[in-house]
Design a protein around this motif. Structure first.
Motif, PDB file in Angstrom:
ATOM      1  N   GLN A   9       0.830  -1.204   0.000  1.00 42.58           N
ATOM      2  CA  GLN A   9       0.000   0.000   0.000  1.00 42.58           C
ATOM      3  C   GLN A   9       0.866   1.256   0.000  1.00 42.58           C
ATOM      4  N   LEU A  10       1.946   1.244   0.762  1.00 43.58           N
ATOM      5  CA  LEU A  10       2.891   2.360   0.697  1.00 43.58           C
ATOM      6  C   LEU A  10       3.463   2.499  -0.702  1.00 43.58           C
ATOM      7  N   ALA A  11       3.808   1.377  -1.306  1.00 39.92           N
ATOM      8  CA  ALA A  11       4.402   1.393  -2.641  1.00 39.92           C
ATOM      9  C   ALA A  11       3.476   2.020  -3.667  1.00 39.92           C
ATOM     10  N   MET A  36      11.938  12.869 -12.054  1.00 40.55           N
ATOM     11  CA  MET A  36      11.808  11.438 -12.307  1.00 40.55           C
ATOM     12  C   MET A  36      10.938  11.149 -13.534  1.00 40.55           C
ATOM     13  N   ARG A  37      10.926  12.035 -14.493  1.00 44.49           N
ATOM     14  CA  ARG A  37      10.034  11.892 -15.652  1.00 44.49           C
ATOM     15  C   ARG A  37      10.366  10.697 -16.538  1.00 44.49           C
ATOM     16  N   GLU A  38      11.556  10.154 -16.404  1.00 42.77           N
ATOM     17  CA  GLU A  38      11.922   8.984 -17.190  1.00 42.77           C
ATOM     18  C   GLU A  38      12.162   7.758 -16.319  1.00 42.77           C
ATOM     19  N   ALA A  39      11.799   7.845 -15.039  1.00 47.96           N
ATOM     20  CA  ALA A  39      12.016   6.726 -14.120  1.00 47.96           C
ATOM     21  C   ALA A  39      11.040   5.598 -14.413  1.00 47.96           C
ATOM     22  N   ASP A  40      11.482   4.389 -14.165  1.00 42.91           N
ATOM     23  CA  ASP A  40      10.653   3.200 -14.366  1.00 42.91           C
ATOM     24  C   ASP A  40      10.439   2.554 -13.002  1.00 42.91           C
ATOM     25  N   LEU A  41       9.232   2.669 -12.461  1.00 42.25           N
ATOM     26  CA  LEU A  41       8.934   2.092 -11.153  1.00 42.25           C
ATOM     27  C   LEU A  41       7.631   1.311 -11.236  1.00 42.25           C
ATOM     28  N   THR A  42       7.742  -0.001 -11.154  1.00 38.68           N
ATOM     29  CA  THR A  42       6.558  -0.852 -11.132  1.00 38.68           C
ATOM     30  C   THR A  42       6.181  -1.142  -9.683  1.00 38.68           C
ATOM     31  N   LEU A  43       4.960  -1.611  -9.483  1.00 37.77           N
ATOM     32  CA  LEU A  43       4.523  -1.951  -8.135  1.00 37.77           C
ATOM     33  C   LEU A  43       5.387  -3.061  -7.554  1.00 37.77           C
ATOM     34  N   GLU A  44       5.767  -4.021  -8.368  1.00 36.14           N
ATOM     35  CA  GLU A  44       6.609  -5.116  -7.891  1.00 36.14           C
ATOM     36  C   GLU A  44       7.953  -4.589  -7.394  1.00 36.14           C
ATOM     37  N   ARG A  45       8.562  -3.680  -8.155  1.00 35.86           N
ATOM     38  CA  ARG A  45       9.855  -3.126  -7.740  1.00 35.86           C
ATOM     39  C   ARG A  45       9.721  -2.291  -6.471  1.00 35.86           C
ATOM     40  N   ARG A  95       7.406  -2.525  -4.015  1.00 33.33           N
ATOM     41  CA  ARG A  95       6.932  -3.187  -2.789  1.00 33.33           C
ATOM     42  C   ARG A  95       7.926  -4.182  -2.218  1.00 33.33           C
ATOM     43  N   VAL A  96       8.891  -4.649  -3.030  1.00 34.74           N
ATOM     44  CA  VAL A  96       9.834  -5.683  -2.598  1.00 34.74           C
ATOM     45  C   VAL A  96      11.218  -5.068  -2.402  1.00 34.74           C
ATOM     46  N   ALA A  97      11.795  -5.283  -1.246  1.00 32.27           N
ATOM     47  CA  ALA A  97      13.147  -4.795  -0.988  1.00 32.27           C
ATOM     48  C   ALA A  97      14.144  -5.536  -1.870  1.00 32.27           C
ATOM     49  N   SER A  98      15.134  -4.803  -2.364  1.00 32.02           N
ATOM     50  CA  SER A  98      16.149  -5.392  -3.236  1.00 32.02           C
ATOM     51  C   SER A  98      17.403  -4.541  -3.149  1.00 32.02           C
ATOM     52  N   ASP A  99      18.461  -4.986  -3.819  1.00 32.32           N
ATOM     53  CA  ASP A  99      19.684  -4.192  -3.850  1.00 32.32           C
ATOM     54  C   ASP A  99      19.433  -2.833  -4.488  1.00 32.32           C
ATOM     55  N   ALA A 100      18.531  -2.811  -5.481  1.00 34.36           N
ATOM     56  CA  ALA A 100      18.210  -1.559  -6.164  1.00 34.36           C
ATOM     57  C   ALA A 100      17.226  -0.706  -5.377  1.00 34.36           C
ATOM     58  N   ASN A 101      16.514  -1.320  -4.441  1.00 29.53           N
ATOM     59  CA  ASN A 101      15.519  -0.588  -3.654  1.00 29.53           C
ATOM     60  C   ASN A 101      15.573  -1.078  -2.203  1.00 29.53           C
ATOM     61  N   PRO A 102      16.659  -0.754  -1.515  1.00 27.03           N
ATOM     62  CA  PRO A 102      16.829  -1.278  -0.162  1.00 27.03           C
ATOM     63  C   PRO A 102      15.923  -0.595   0.859  1.00 27.03           C
ATOM     64  N   PRO A 117      12.670   0.670   8.219  1.00 30.54           N
ATOM     65  CA  PRO A 117      11.464  -0.156   8.090  1.00 30.54           C
ATOM     66  C   PRO A 117      10.198   0.588   8.540  1.00 30.54           C
ATOM     67  N   PRO A 118       9.121   0.566   7.760  1.00 33.23           N
ATOM     68  CA  PRO A 118       8.923  -0.190   6.514  1.00 33.23           C
ATOM     69  C   PRO A 118       9.285   0.576   5.241  1.00 33.23           C
ATOM     70  N   LEU A 119       9.965   1.705   5.357  1.00 34.89           N
ATOM     71  CA  LEU A 119      10.228   2.554   4.193  1.00 34.89           C
ATOM     72  C   LEU A 119      11.452   2.101   3.426  1.00 34.89           C
ATOM     73  N   LYS A 120      11.292   2.017   2.104  1.00 37.20           N
ATOM     74  CA  LYS A 120      12.397   1.725   1.199  1.00 37.20           C
ATOM     75  C   LYS A 120      12.806   3.010   0.489  1.00 37.20           C
ATOM     76  N   VAL A 121      13.852   2.937  -0.293  1.00 33.71           N
ATOM     77  CA  VAL A 121      14.311   4.113  -1.039  1.00 33.71           C
ATOM     78  C   VAL A 121      13.188   4.674  -1.905  1.00 33.71           C
ATOM     79  N   SER A 122      12.394   3.800  -2.526  1.00 35.32           N
ATOM     80  CA  SER A 122      11.316   4.265  -3.402  1.00 35.32           C
ATOM     81  C   SER A 122      10.209   4.993  -2.652  1.00 35.32           C
ATOM     82  N   ASP A 123      10.167   4.846  -1.329  1.00 34.82           N
ATOM     83  CA  ASP A 123       9.181   5.560  -0.517  1.00 34.82           C
ATOM     84  C   ASP A 123       9.637   6.970  -0.168  1.00 34.82           C
TER      85      ASP A 123
END
Length: 403
Positions: free
Chosen positions: A171-173, A191-200, A202-209, A213-219
């Protein structure tokens, strides 16, 4: 309102630029945005009676203060102008707008130039985070939360919200995904050319650590260099000029709470909500009459909380409002952050509150391009400083009777 206040010109910079890499400074941002607003207003610079500069931390980010002096470099006619530097953390821009409006309401000036500005890309992220920590209760909260203070403060808000009402990382994502999608429609968004899907998102990753908690870089909102500007004027000047595009200030609210987060009521923030109540009362309208809004999504949880304190949703109903699609373009009942917000458009701290009002004006005058909210008549902005410490809410409407 004792004296109507109109916007007759706006300007802003491209928020994707890195000023330092281009060999430019905060001076260039002020001159560029200010000159653009004056040109858009179609007035002679000599008509301007005062200038306000909203900025949070140029003395730390750019080793430069006394920013009002740069207004004189926009045009020689502005030399000798009374100026004021306004600081209220991330609400510096919003307070600068109100400071300019009050100059007109008080009869001190017929025309006021308002500029919000910040140059942040001058140091590594951790050093920049330390500068931003000055907007919190530094002596107490820095010792409690440590590095990256603001992500941790807003993570605390998210944790309390989740305990009370329920809240998932997905929901935050959805806040970030919506606002990045809106940024794709804004040619000046960071960020007009950024590519951010819901999957990317909502899930923590090296690209979106996970950053707190619970906030990631994309938040989190962006580190941005940028400026935005407005030309405000009185009713008498407006009637003489009869501009082609104009909007009018219908109402505003401005409150300040305790500095420390733990001394506030989380997540209702009644002092911030009081600013919204003041704005609605002055405007003589309610939340249901707002056609679009720019809110302070410094973190994804911040947007959800503002849905509630602005009256768009009941307490605990912010997530349901988001998931209903009501706040998304193109068909939402009240699109929120159509320009991309702080997550998508960018967050040059001192400029954000002014940039929100630039977006309001463009929406109300049919100049928002691909992100235009059809039939927008009333537009709200909510600019927050600190952890819901300073709150500025403005309500604008399209000006009538212009040719």
């Amino acid at each position: 309102m004792s004296e109507p206040v109109y916007i007759i010109g706006v300007g802003r910079t491209d928020f994707r630029r890195n000023l330092r890499k281009k060999g430019k400074t905060i001076r260039n941002l002020i001159v560029e945005a200010g000159a653009a607003a004056i040109a858009d207003a179609g007035i002679e610079p000599s008509a301007i009676g005062a200038a306000m500069v909203g900025n949070f931390a140029a003395g730390l980010f750019a080793h430069q203060l006394h920013l009002g002096a740069f207004a004189a470099e926009i045009d020689p006619a502005l030399r000798g102008l009374p100026t004021m530097h306004v600081e209220a953390a991330c609400a510096s821009g919003g307070v600068a707008v109100l400071s300019g409006a009050r100059q007109i309401m008080g009869g001190l000036s017929d025309v006021v130039l308002v500029i919000g500005v910040e140059q942040q890309k001058t140091m590594p992220p951790q050093e920049g985070s330390e500068v931003l920590s000055a907007a919190a209760d530094y002596s107490e909260e820095r010792a409690t939360y440590g590095d990256f203070l603001f992500p941790k403060l807003f993570a605390r808000i998210a944790q309390v919200y989740a305990e009370r009402y329920g809240l998932s990382e997905e929901q935050l994502a959805k806040v970030a995904v919506k606002n990045i999608a809106h940024a794709h429609l804004n040619p000046l968004a960071q960020m007009r050319e950024a590519d951010l899907t819901l999957e990317r998102a909502r899930v923590a990753s090296d690209a979106n650590p996970i950053i707190a908690p619970p906030l990631k870089v994309s938040d989190c909102s962006q580190i941005t260099d940028g400026a935005a500007a407005l030309v405000l004027c009185s009713e008498s000047f407006f009637r003489k000029l009869r501009p082609r595009h104009a909007s009018r200030l219908r109402g505003f609210g401005h409150t300040t709470d305790y500095l420390s987060l733990e001394r506030k009521e989380i997540p209702s923030f009644p002092i911030a909500a009081k600013a919204a109540a003041q704005a609605y009362a002055m405007a003589g309208i309610g939340p249901q009459e707002i056609d679009g809004a720019e809110v302070h999504d410094c973190f994804s949880i911040s947007e959800i909380v503002q849905y509630e304190l602005l009256g768009f949703a009941a307490a605990g109903g912010g997530v349901a409002l988001l998931e209903s699609g009501a706040t998304a373009l193109p068909s939402g009942r009240c699109p929120v952050n159509a320009g991309g917000g702080l997550v998508g458009d960018g967050h040059p701290v001192g400029a954000t509150g002014v940039r929100q009002v630039v977006e309001a004006h463009q929406q109300l005058t049919g100049q928002a391009g691909a992100r235009q909210i059809a039939g927008a008549k009333h537009f709200l902005t909510c600019n927050i400083g600190g952890s819901f410490t300073t709150t500025v809410v403005t309500i604008w409407e399209g000006a009538q009777g212009v040719t």
